[in-house]
Scaffold this motif. Sequence first.
Motif, PDB file in Angstrom:
ATOM      1  N   GLY A 173       0.760  -1.237   0.000  1.00  0.00           N
ATOM      2  CA  GLY A 173       0.000   0.000   0.000  1.00  0.00           C
ATOM      3  C   GLY A 173       0.788   1.283   0.000  1.00  0.00           C
ATOM      4  N   VAL A 174       2.113   1.201  -0.240  1.00  0.00           N
ATOM      5  CA  VAL A 174       2.928   2.417  -0.222  1.00  0.00           C
ATOM      6  C   VAL A 174       3.707   2.543  -1.532  1.00  0.00           C
ATOM      7  N   PRO A 175       4.106   3.769  -1.912  1.00  0.00           N
ATOM      8  CA  PRO A 175       4.946   3.932  -3.102  1.00  0.00           C
ATOM      9  C   PRO A 175       6.326   3.339  -2.866  1.00  0.00           C
ATOM     10  N   GLN A 176       6.965   2.896  -3.954  1.00  0.00           N
ATOM     11  CA  GLN A 176       8.311   2.338  -3.888  1.00  0.00           C
ATOM     12  C   GLN A 176       9.206   3.031  -4.898  1.00  0.00           C
ATOM     13  N   ASP A 177      10.513   2.958  -4.679  1.00  0.00           N
ATOM     14  CA  ASP A 177      11.460   3.663  -5.538  1.00  0.00           C
ATOM     15  C   ASP A 177      12.228   2.701  -6.443  1.00  0.00           C
ATOM     16  N   TRP A 178      13.267   2.051  -5.913  1.00  0.00           N
ATOM     17  CA  TRP A 178      14.121   1.082  -6.602  1.00  0.00           C
ATOM     18  C   TRP A 178      15.065   1.697  -7.631  1.00  0.00           C
ATOM     19  N   ALA A 179      15.193   3.030  -7.642  1.00  0.00           N
ATOM     20  CA  ALA A 179      16.148   3.674  -8.549  1.00  0.00           C
ATOM     21  C   ALA A 179      17.581   3.317  -8.172  1.00  0.00           C
ATOM     22  N   THR A 180      17.870   3.258  -6.875  1.00  0.00           N
ATOM     23  CA  THR A 180      19.216   2.892  -6.429  1.00  0.00           C
ATOM     24  C   THR A 180      19.584   1.512  -6.957  1.00  0.00           C
ATOM     25  N   HIS A 181      18.650   0.579  -6.907  1.00  0.00           N
ATOM     26  CA  HIS A 181      18.921  -0.764  -7.409  1.00  0.00           C
ATOM     27  C   HIS A 181      19.124  -0.772  -8.919  1.00  0.00           C
ATOM     28  N   MET A 182      18.328  -0.016  -9.630  1.00  0.00           N
ATOM     29  CA  MET A 182      18.467  -0.004 -11.086  1.00  0.00           C
ATOM     30  C   MET A 182      19.838   0.508 -11.517  1.00  0.00           C
ATOM     31  N   ILE A 183      20.281   1.584 -10.875  1.00  0.00           N
ATOM     32  CA  ILE A 183      21.604   2.118 -11.188  1.00  0.00           C
ATOM     33  C   ILE A 183      22.682   1.145 -10.717  1.00  0.00           C
ATOM     34  N   GLY A 184      22.491   0.594  -9.533  1.00  0.00           N
ATOM     35  CA  GLY A 184      23.467  -0.348  -8.986  1.00  0.00           C
ATOM     36  C   GLY A 184      23.624  -1.593  -9.822  1.00  0.00           C
ATOM     37  N   HIS A 185      22.531  -2.112 -10.367  1.00  0.00           N
ATOM     38  CA  HIS A 185      22.619  -3.306 -11.215  1.00  0.00           C
ATOM     39  C   HIS A 185      23.518  -3.060 -12.423  1.00  0.00           C
ATOM     40  N   GLU A 186      23.386  -1.874 -13.008  1.00  0.00           N
ATOM     41  CA  GLU A 186      24.230  -1.562 -14.164  1.00  0.00           C
ATOM     42  C   GLU A 186      25.697  -1.422 -13.751  1.00  0.00           C
ATOM     43  N   MET A 187      25.928  -0.916 -12.567  1.00  0.00           N
ATOM     44  CA  MET A 187      27.299  -0.776 -12.072  1.00  0.00           C
ATOM     45  C   MET A 187      27.949  -2.148 -11.907  1.00  0.00           C
ATOM     46  N   THR A 188      27.184  -3.108 -11.404  1.00  0.00           N
ATOM     47  CA  THR A 188      27.693  -4.475 -11.297  1.00  0.00           C
ATOM     48  C   THR A 188      27.957  -5.055 -12.676  1.00  0.00           C
ATOM     49  N   ALA A 189      27.027  -4.821 -13.612  1.00  0.00           N
ATOM     50  CA  ALA A 189      27.166  -5.377 -14.958  1.00  0.00           C
ATOM     51  C   ALA A 189      28.427  -4.859 -15.652  1.00  0.00           C
ATOM     52  N   PHE A 190      28.739  -3.572 -15.475  1.00  0.00           N
ATOM     53  CA  PHE A 190      29.881  -2.984 -16.178  1.00  0.00           C
ATOM     54  C   PHE A 190      31.201  -3.151 -15.427  1.00  0.00           C
ATOM     55  N   TYR A 191      31.152  -3.120 -14.088  1.00  0.00           N
ATOM     56  CA  TYR A 191      32.407  -3.073 -13.325  1.00  0.00           C
ATOM     57  C   TYR A 191      32.616  -4.261 -12.386  1.00  0.00           C
ATOM     58  N   GLY A 192      31.603  -5.119 -12.235  1.00  0.00           N
ATOM     59  CA  GLY A 192      31.774  -6.314 -11.421  1.00  0.00           C
ATOM     60  C   GLY A 192      31.759  -6.098  -9.926  1.00  0.00           C
ATOM     61  N   LEU A 193      31.324  -4.931  -9.458  1.00  0.00           N
ATOM     62  CA  LEU A 193      31.245  -4.705  -8.019  1.00  0.00           C
ATOM     63  C   LEU A 193      30.161  -5.577  -7.400  1.00  0.00           C
ATOM     64  N   ASP A 194      30.341  -5.926  -6.127  1.00  0.00           N
ATOM     65  CA  ASP A 194      29.289  -6.640  -5.412  1.00  0.00           C
ATOM     66  C   ASP A 194      28.030  -5.775  -5.403  1.00  0.00           C
ATOM     67  N   HIS A 195      26.887  -6.435  -5.393  1.00  0.00           N
ATOM     68  CA  HIS A 195      25.609  -5.715  -5.426  1.00  0.00           C
ATOM     69  C   HIS A 195      25.520  -4.680  -4.302  1.00  0.00           C
ATOM     70  N   ALA A 196      25.820  -5.103  -3.072  1.00  0.00           N
ATOM     71  CA  ALA A 196      25.703  -4.187  -1.936  1.00  0.00           C
ATOM     72  C   ALA A 196      26.688  -3.025  -2.041  1.00  0.00           C
ATOM     73  N   GLU A 197      27.851  -3.275  -2.629  1.00  0.00           N
ATOM     74  CA  GLU A 197      28.825  -2.200  -2.810  1.00  0.00           C
ATOM     75  C   GLU A 197      28.267  -1.101  -3.706  1.00  0.00           C
ATOM     76  N   THR A 198      27.552  -1.494  -4.745  1.00  0.00           N
ATOM     77  CA  THR A 198      26.970  -0.491  -5.633  1.00  0.00           C
ATOM     78  C   THR A 198      25.881   0.302  -4.912  1.00  0.00           C
ATOM     79  N   LEU A 199      25.101  -0.375  -4.086  1.00  0.00           N
ATOM     80  CA  LEU A 199      24.014   0.297  -3.383  1.00  0.00           C
ATOM     81  C   LEU A 199      24.544   1.338  -2.406  1.00  0.00           C
ATOM     82  N   ALA A 200      25.625   0.996  -1.721  1.00  0.00           N
ATOM     83  CA  ALA A 200      26.208   1.927  -0.759  1.00  0.00           C
ATOM     84  C   ALA A 200      26.781   3.165  -1.441  1.00  0.00           C
ATOM     85  N   ILE A 201      27.225   3.008  -2.682  1.00  0.00           N
ATOM     86  CA  ILE A 201      27.736   4.150  -3.444  1.00  0.00           C
ATOM     87  C   ILE A 201      26.593   5.034  -3.924  1.00  0.00           C
ATOM     88  N   VAL A 202      25.538   4.420  -4.435  1.00  0.00           N
ATOM     89  CA  VAL A 202      24.481   5.184  -5.103  1.00  0.00           C
ATOM     90  C   VAL A 202      23.506   5.831  -4.118  1.00  0.00           C
TER      91      VAL A 202
END
Length: 383
Positions: A256-285
């Motif tokens: 029942g609440v709005p959600q974002d997930w922009a951090t995850h979307m950007i983070g997923h691409e960071m993992t795809a291009f640079y191989g960083l761990d998922h959580a590492e990308t999230l902490a950056i973004v």
Amino acid sequence: MNNFTYFNPTRLVFGKGSIAQLNELVPAEQSVLLTYGGGSIKKNGVYEQVKAALGDREVIEFGGIEANPRYETLMQAVKIVREKQARFLLAVGGGSVLDGTKFIAAAGRFEGEPWDILSKNAEVTSAIPVGSVLTLPATGSEANTFAVISRNSTQEKLAFGSPHCFPKFSILDPTTTFSLPPKQVRNGIVDTFVHVMEQYATFPSDAPLQDAQAEAIISVLIEQGPFTLKNPTDYNARANFMWAATQALNGVISAGVPQDWATHMIGHEMTAFYGLDHAETLAIVLPQLLRHQKPRKQLKLAQLARRVWDVSDLETAKAADAAIDHIEAFFHSLNMPTRLAEYKIDPADAAKKIGDRFAQRNSKFGDHADLTEKEAREILLKC
């Protein structure tokens, strides 16, 4: 509060010694595909417990599922499932093993090109039943329908979800996590924290119960996270972290609440291009995304600052700033970097590659569904 339907059929079996219940939970007289990652379960005793509990069932093993499960690897398992006619899949490991196994379950019964499930949102109408033994708290995959899969050949990391992929059960024994390397525990804490933020740090929607539940999970992570890192065999601390990770993404706080997930979307691409761990990308973004989007998110951020960190400043903008600063400080308390430079990645290079990827897809995302490649570039340049 928005309209919603909440459904979660996963049976959660929690506590020390609960792996033995596999004998009752896994259907008898069915071939089982046992999936796992790099083999740590054979070093910490989990594998032996699982095999003993499965008894004389026919077990086919498939190991080697990566930290970011690869489509190429998973399709090898799909081939085995089809050839051996496995009737049940048992994932033993962390979120990546679970995610990969959900894809195997869906692809094993999919008619057509399995990559379409991820790239074209092809409907999953059936899946092989899945159960899990969780050994790394982080993703909440043990109690939801979602999975994120990478493909090397196209440098993509894409997600899918289907009600058919809910685990039938998940066993959560905190003692299976005692031997985890500190980096994996750190990653799990950050991943859990950001999951909550994606569902909380949006805009007010008159959902006080969901807000309070999200704030409670964040408070537990702040209290238990650093402690369980320093005291890995403290059962209660590890149990509280494990349960928080499940509660963060089982659908309760998002109802029942709005959600974002922009951090995850950007983070997923960071993992795809640079191989960083998922959580590492999230902490950056996350910190820079929150600063970029503060005018839209400041009411919830200020609320978080006041309720979790006891920030007394009554000015909304300043309280929101304090929340972001506290979040970044919390990541640092876990020895988690929050800048691209700490991984020797040029922000301008990341902004170009990831911005171009979003432009190619004509992506629009975020809690207002209006962020584009332009905002992604701006956020990454500040990372």
